[in-house]
Design an enzyme around this catalytic site. Structure first.
Site, PDB file in Angstrom:
ATOM      1  N   ALA A  55       1.067  -1.136   0.070  1.00 43.49           N
ATOM      2  CA  ALA A  55       0.071   0.005  -0.081  1.00 43.49           C
ATOM      3  C   ALA A  55       0.787   1.127  -0.071  1.00 43.49           C
ATOM      4  O   ALA A  55       1.753   1.341   0.552  1.00 43.49           O
ATOM      5  CB  ALA A  55      -0.858  -0.030   1.322  1.00 43.49           C
ATOM      6  N   ASP A  56       0.249   2.301  -0.476  1.00 44.12           N
ATOM      7  CA  ASP A  56       1.224   3.611  -0.532  1.00 44.12           C
ATOM      8  C   ASP A  56      -0.086   4.689  -0.515  1.00 44.12           C
ATOM      9  O   ASP A  56      -1.076   4.618  -1.308  1.00 44.12           O
ATOM     10  CB  ASP A  56       2.007   3.598  -1.830  1.00 44.12           C
ATOM     11  CG  ASP A  56       2.831   4.979  -1.534  1.00 44.12           C
ATOM     12  OD1 ASP A  56       3.822   5.011  -0.714  1.00 44.12           O
ATOM     13  OD2 ASP A  56       2.434   6.054  -2.143  1.00 44.12           O
ATOM     14  N   THR A  57       0.322   5.655  -0.044  1.00 43.74           N
ATOM     15  CA  THR A  57      -0.938   6.765   0.280  1.00 43.74           C
ATOM     16  C   THR A  57      -0.143   8.059   0.105  1.00 43.74           C
ATOM     17  O   THR A  57       0.870   8.469   0.480  1.00 43.74           O
ATOM     18  CB  THR A  57      -1.380   6.815   1.932  1.00 43.74           C
ATOM     19  OG1 THR A  57      -2.014   5.596   1.967  1.00 43.74           O
ATOM     20  CG2 THR A  57      -2.382   7.868   1.901  1.00 43.74           C
TER      21      THR A  57
END
Length: 198
Positions: A68-70
């Site tokens: 995941a990357d935000t």
């Protein structure tokens, strides 16, 4: 089939724990830098996949790896994690009284088959106007560091957020309902996973 979270984020781990989803952590560093001309949706999707694929060589049994990357975006400007207090103040001043987007790229990778499912979640977040004193106090709390956009909705910054449109957990860093759908699509069995965790 074990679930592996390819992230050092305590917030992502907390989302999974609170949802009763058993998992392990395997972190392999990935440089989180946008490429020239890369749109924010492309960047978070790419980085999520890079994180999942970087962890894969460490896993020696059937598993599903979650990458995941935000990122935060306002006016085509991508806001990552502030490097220092000055940058945190600048980010919060920029977000003050405005609506921005929080985007999280998700990549779930089933190994050893290398089957991938991915998605990008998008949530709109509105900040109340902040005074310089509020910004200074918030930065002094230490909370803005290591968070995209320089704030944590689940922490002290929650008092300044007047509206969200979309998934709350996306703003925390892990869009739970979207992740659950991707896991099910890859054949994850929650009960068998819990039995392995015991």
């Amino acid at each position: 089939m074990r679930l592996i979270l390819a992230s050092a984020s305590p917030r992502r781990a907390e989302v999974l724990r609170d949802a009763g989803i058993p998992f392990e952590v395997c972190v392999v560093p990935v440089e989180e830098v946008p490429r020239p001309g890369e749109e924010v949706e492309e960047m978070v999707a790419r980085l999520a996949e890079e994180k999942a694929r970087a962890a894969a060589p460490q896993i020696h049994e059937p598993a599903i790896i979650i990458g995941a990357d935000t990122a935060v975006e306002l006016g085509r400007r991508i806001l990552g994690k502030p490097r220092d207090a000055t940058e945190a103040r600048e980010m919060l001043s920029f977000l003050s009284g405005r609506t921005h987007r929080v985007l999280t790229g998700l990549c779930v990778l089933r190994v050893p088959e290398a089957v991938v499912r991915s998605a990008v979640e998008n949530t709109r977040v509105t900040f109340a106007p902040l005074t310089q004193e509020e910004i200074a106090d918030y930065v002094a709390s230490g909370e803005p560091f290591d968070k995209a956009g320089g704030y944590a909705i689940q922490g002290r910054a929650g008092r300044y957020i007047t509206r969200i449109e979309g998934c709350y957990f996306n703003v925390v860093g892990l869009p739970l309902a979207r992740l659950y759908a991707l896991l099910n699509d890859l054949g994850w069995d929650e009960e068998r996973s819990k039995a392995l965790d015991r």
